[in-house]
Design a protein around this motif. Structure first.
Motif, PDB file in Angstrom:
ATOM      1  N   PHE A 249       0.795  -1.224   0.000  1.00  0.00           N
ATOM      2  CA  PHE A 249       0.000   0.000   0.000  1.00  0.00           C
ATOM      3  C   PHE A 249       0.830   1.278   0.000  1.00  0.00           C
ATOM      4  CE2 PHE A 249      -2.522  -3.156   2.552  1.00  0.00           C
ATOM      5  CZ  PHE A 249      -3.401  -3.483   1.540  1.00  0.00           C
ATOM      6  N   LEU A 250       2.026   1.208   0.550  1.00  0.00           N
ATOM      7  CA  LEU A 250       2.835   2.417   0.675  1.00  0.00           C
ATOM      8  C   LEU A 250       4.314   2.063   0.658  1.00  0.00           C
ATOM      9  CD1 LEU A 250       2.752   5.550   1.325  1.00  0.00           C
ATOM     10  CD2 LEU A 250       3.069   4.881   3.721  1.00  0.00           C
ATOM     11  N   ASP A 251       5.077   2.823  -0.105  1.00  0.00           N
ATOM     12  CA  ASP A 251       6.540   2.673  -0.135  1.00  0.00           C
ATOM     13  C   ASP A 251       7.122   4.040  -0.472  1.00  0.00           C
ATOM     14  OD1 ASP A 251       9.167   1.958  -0.324  1.00  0.00           O
ATOM     15  OD2 ASP A 251       8.922   0.539  -1.982  1.00  0.00           O
ATOM     16  N   ILE A 252       7.435   4.820   0.571  1.00  0.00           N
ATOM     17  CA  ILE A 252       7.946   6.167   0.382  1.00  0.00           C
ATOM     18  C   ILE A 252       9.229   6.354   1.185  1.00  0.00           C
ATOM     19  CG2 ILE A 252       5.664   7.173  -0.035  1.00  0.00           C
ATOM     20  CD1 ILE A 252       5.749   8.225   2.856  1.00  0.00           C
ATOM     21  N   ASP A 253       9.956   7.385   0.864  1.00  0.00           N
ATOM     22  CA  ASP A 253      11.166   7.728   1.606  1.00  0.00           C
ATOM     23  C   ASP A 253      10.939   9.038   2.352  1.00  0.00           C
ATOM     24  OD1 ASP A 253      12.724   5.528   0.646  1.00  0.00           O
ATOM     25  OD2 ASP A 253      12.966   6.589  -1.255  1.00  0.00           O
ATOM     26  N   ARG A 254      11.236   9.036   3.613  1.00  0.00           N
ATOM     27  CA  ARG A 254      11.215  10.270   4.385  1.00  0.00           C
ATOM     28  C   ARG A 254      12.240  10.155   5.506  1.00  0.00           C
ATOM     29  NH1 ARG A 254       8.079  11.100   8.948  1.00  0.00           N
ATOM     30  NH2 ARG A 254       6.867   9.355   9.755  1.00  0.00           N
ATOM     31  N   PRO A 255      12.642  11.253   6.133  1.00  0.00           N
ATOM     32  CA  PRO A 255      13.716  11.208   7.125  1.00  0.00           C
ATOM     33  C   PRO A 255      13.437  10.218   8.252  1.00  0.00           C
ATOM     34  CG  PRO A 255      13.238  13.474   6.537  1.00  0.00           C
ATOM     35  CD  PRO A 255      12.170  12.638   5.896  1.00  0.00           C
ATOM     36  N   ASN A 262      20.304  12.618  15.453  1.00  0.00           N
ATOM     37  CA  ASN A 262      21.735  12.920  15.392  1.00  0.00           C
ATOM     38  C   ASN A 262      21.999  14.347  14.923  1.00  0.00           C
ATOM     39  OD1 ASN A 262      22.569  10.420  16.341  1.00  0.00           O
ATOM     40  ND2 ASN A 262      22.631   9.513  14.292  1.00  0.00           N
ATOM     41  N   GLU A 263      21.125  14.853  14.053  1.00  0.00           N
ATOM     42  CA  GLU A 263      21.247  16.258  13.639  1.00  0.00           C
ATOM     43  C   GLU A 263      21.019  17.199  14.818  1.00  0.00           C
ATOM     44  OE1 GLU A 263      18.505  16.844  10.475  1.00  0.00           O
ATOM     45  OE2 GLU A 263      19.583  15.550   9.055  1.00  0.00           O
ATOM     46  N   ILE A 264      20.068  16.842  15.676  1.00  0.00           N
ATOM     47  CA  ILE A 264      19.799  17.653  16.865  1.00  0.00           C
ATOM     48  C   ILE A 264      21.010  17.647  17.804  1.00  0.00           C
ATOM     49  CG2 ILE A 264      18.422  17.722  18.993  1.00  0.00           C
ATOM     50  CD1 ILE A 264      16.970  18.911  16.652  1.00  0.00           C
ATOM     51  N   ILE A 265      21.632  16.484  17.959  1.00  0.00           N
ATOM     52  CA  ILE A 265      22.821  16.387  18.815  1.00  0.00           C
ATOM     53  C   ILE A 265      23.928  17.309  18.303  1.00  0.00           C
ATOM     54  CG2 ILE A 265      24.691  14.851  19.571  1.00  0.00           C
ATOM     55  CD1 ILE A 265      22.631  12.578  19.613  1.00  0.00           C
ATOM     56  N   LYS A 266      24.160  17.257  16.990  1.00  0.00           N
ATOM     57  CA  LYS A 266      25.196  18.108  16.396  1.00  0.00           C
ATOM     58  C   LYS A 266      24.859  19.590  16.578  1.00  0.00           C
ATOM     59  CE  LYS A 266      26.552  14.697  12.906  1.00  0.00           C
ATOM     60  NZ  LYS A 266      26.550  14.363  11.455  1.00  0.00           N
ATOM     61  N   LYS A 267      23.579  19.921  16.411  1.00  0.00           N
ATOM     62  CA  LYS A 267      23.142  21.308  16.570  1.00  0.00           C
ATOM     63  C   LYS A 267      23.354  21.777  18.010  1.00  0.00           C
ATOM     64  CE  LYS A 267      19.121  24.290  15.796  1.00  0.00           C
ATOM     65  NZ  LYS A 267      17.695  24.324  15.336  1.00  0.00           N
ATOM     66  N   ALA A 268      23.030  20.911  18.963  1.00  0.00           N
ATOM     67  CA  ALA A 268      23.202  21.257  20.373  1.00  0.00           C
ATOM     68  C   ALA A 268      24.677  21.431  20.721  1.00  0.00           C
ATOM     69  CB  ALA A 268      22.579  20.177  21.254  1.00  0.00           C
ATOM     70  N   GLN A 269      25.511  20.541  20.157  1.00  0.00           N
ATOM     71  CA  GLN A 269      26.941  20.641  20.413  1.00  0.00           C
ATOM     72  C   GLN A 269      27.518  21.939  19.843  1.00  0.00           C
ATOM     73  OE1 GLN A 269      28.172  16.961  18.592  1.00  0.00           O
ATOM     74  NE2 GLN A 269      28.218  15.856  20.547  1.00  0.00           N
ATOM     75  N   LYS A 270      27.039  22.298  18.678  1.00  0.00           N
ATOM     76  CA  LYS A 270      27.522  23.527  18.028  1.00  0.00           C
ATOM     77  C   LYS A 270      27.093  24.755  18.827  1.00  0.00           C
ATOM     78  CE  LYS A 270      27.578  25.882  13.559  1.00  0.00           C
ATOM     79  NZ  LYS A 270      27.101  25.856  12.146  1.00  0.00           N
ATOM     80  N   MET A 271      25.855  24.775  19.263  1.00  0.00           N
ATOM     81  CA  MET A 271      25.343  25.889  20.035  1.00  0.00           C
ATOM     82  C   MET A 271      26.066  26.019  21.384  1.00  0.00           C
ATOM     83  SD  MET A 271      21.256  25.581  19.268  1.00  0.00           S
ATOM     84  CE  MET A 271      20.825  26.923  20.360  1.00  0.00           C
ATOM     85  N   GLY A 272      26.494  24.883  21.909  1.00  0.00           N
ATOM     86  CA  GLY A 272      27.193  24.907  23.193  1.00  0.00           C
ATOM     87  C   GLY A 272      28.691  25.059  23.063  1.00  0.00           C
ATOM     88  N   GLY A 273      29.170  25.207  21.825  1.00  0.00           N
ATOM     89  CA  GLY A 273      30.592  25.355  21.608  1.00  0.00           C
ATOM     90  C   GLY A 273      31.369  24.094  21.884  1.00  0.00           C
ATOM     91  N   ASN A 274      30.714  22.961  21.708  1.00  0.00           N
ATOM     92  CA  ASN A 274      31.360  21.679  22.031  1.00  0.00           C
ATOM     93  C   ASN A 274      31.263  20.736  20.843  1.00  0.00           C
ATOM     94  OD1 ASN A 274      32.641  19.730  23.599  1.00  0.00           O
ATOM     95  ND2 ASN A 274      30.706  18.943  24.392  1.00  0.00           N
ATOM     96  N   GLU A 275      31.700  21.201  19.677  1.00  0.00           N
ATOM     97  CA  GLU A 275      31.599  20.408  18.446  1.00  0.00           C
ATOM     98  C   GLU A 275      32.554  19.222  18.501  1.00  0.00           C
ATOM     99  OE1 GLU A 275      30.747  22.510  14.617  1.00  0.00           O
ATOM    100  OE2 GLU A 275      31.622  24.190  15.745  1.00  0.00           O
TER     101      GLU A 275
END
Length: 275
Positions: A249-255, A262-275
Motif C-alpha cells: 500500500f505504501l513505499d515512500i522515503d522520508r527522514p 543525530n542532527e539535533i545532537i550536532k546542533k546542540a553541540q555547536k550551540m554549546g561550543g562543544n563540536e
C-alpha cells in the motif's frame, strides 16, 4: 534433510507450544525465509515481541531476542535501535498486543518513522487468553466477550499506519505465503518504520466461535476474503464487507528518526561550543 528453517531456529525449544493449525508457524517460516533471502548477519538481528501466542516466535528464532511486556514491544525496540544503529530490529506482535494496549506506541513509532519493522499477526482474536474480541475482530464476528456478535468497527491497521507516518505498509496472509515473503523482504530492507500485517488463522479460539472448526476451513475462508488491490477497486461497498485488501500500500522515503536525532545532537553541540 536440512532446510532453511533449520539454520534459524533454536531446536532445543521445539516442539512448539502453538495449537494444531495455528498460523503463527507459517508467519515464522515466512520471516525466516525473507531474512535468509536478504543474507543478513544473524548477529546483527534483534527480534522483539510482547505478550500473546505470537510472542513465542522470539523464543524459537536463533537471533538475539527479547520477550517484553504486553503492548510494549515497540518502546523496547525503539531503545535498542537508538542504542545501536547497526542492528536490524524486527518486532512481532499480535493484533491485540499491537492495536489495543500497544496502540499508542504503534502510532507514535510510525509518526517518528524510526527504523524498525513491525510484523503484526492478525488472527482477529485474543487467542491466548480465552478468545476475547480484539480491535481487529471484524464487525459481526463472535468471541467469548462478544457472544452475540462484535458491534465495534475494526481498525484498518494498514490505513492507520499510513496516516500515522510509516514509510512502508503492506498486508499479506498465511494462505498467500510467497507473496507474504516478498512483502516482508521489502519491509525488512526498508529504511524507516515498516509494517506488514499478516492475516492469520486461529482455529481454536476464533474458529470455534465462528463456525470454522478446522485450520483448513479457516485457510479457505482467508483465501476467500483476501482480495488484490485491483480486484478491490471493482467491488461494491456491499461486496467489500468482511474482505481484506492484500498487497503493498505504501513505499515512500522520508527522514528516519535517528538521522534527525543525530542532527539535533550536532546542533546542540555547536550551540554549546562543544563540536
Amino acid at each position: 534433510m536440512k532446510t532453511v528453517i533449520d539454520d534459524y531456529i533454536r531446536e532445543e525449544m521445539f516442539p512448539h507450544m502453538w495449537c494444531p493449525g495455528c498460523g503463527n508457524g507459517i508467519v515464522l517460516g515466512a520471516i525466516i525465509r525473507a531474512i535468509d533471502d536478504l543474507k543478513w548477519d544473524r548477529d546483527k538481528i534483534v527480534m522483539i515481541s510482547g505478550i500473546g501466542c505470537s510472542s513465542r516466535i522470539t523464543g524459537y528464532v536463533d537471533f538475539c531476542s527479547m520477550n517484553t511486556t504486553h503492548g510494549r514491544a515497540l518502546p523496547f525496540a525503539t531503545g535498542i535501535k537508538m542504542a545501536n544503529l547497526d542492528l536490524k530490529v524486527v518486532v512481532v506482535m499480535g493484533d491485540g498486543d499491537c492495536s489495543a494496549i500497544g496502540g499508542n506506541h504503534f502510532i507514535h513509532a510510525a509518526r517518528r518513522n524510526i527504523d524498525l519493522t513491525a510484523i503484526i499477526i492478525n488472527n482477529m482474536i485474543y487467542g491466548m487468553t480465552g478468545g476475547q474480541y480484539s480491535p481487529l475482530t471484524p464487525t459481526g464476528r463472535f468471541g467469548t466477550t462478544a457472544p452475540y456478535g462484535n458491534i465495534d468497527q475494526a481498525f484498518d491497521l494498514t490505513s492507520l499506519a499510513m496516516a500515522a507516518g510509516a514509510s512502508y505498509v503492506a498486508r499479506g496472509t498465511v494462505y498467500h505465503v510467497r507473496q507474504s515473503i516478498s512483502l516482508m523482504k521489502k519491509a525488512l530492507d526498508k529504511k524507516g518504520f515498516s509494517v506488514v500485517e499478516m492475516i492469520s488463522d486461529c482455529p481454536i479460539s476464533f474458529g470455534k466461535m465462528n463456525k470454522m472448526r478446522t485450520a483448513v476451513e479457516m485457510l479457505k475462508w482467508i483465501k476467500d476474503i483476501a482480495v488484490s488491490k485491483k480486484a478491490w477497486e471493482n467491488l461494491s461497498v456491499e461486496e467489500r464487507k468482511e474482505k481484506f485488501v492484500i498487497g503493498e500500500f505504501l513505499d515512500i522515503d522520508r527522514p528516519e528518526y535517528n538521522e534527525r536525532y543525530n542532527e539535533i545532537i550536532k546542533k546542540a553541540q555547536k550551540m554549546g561550543g562543544n563540536e
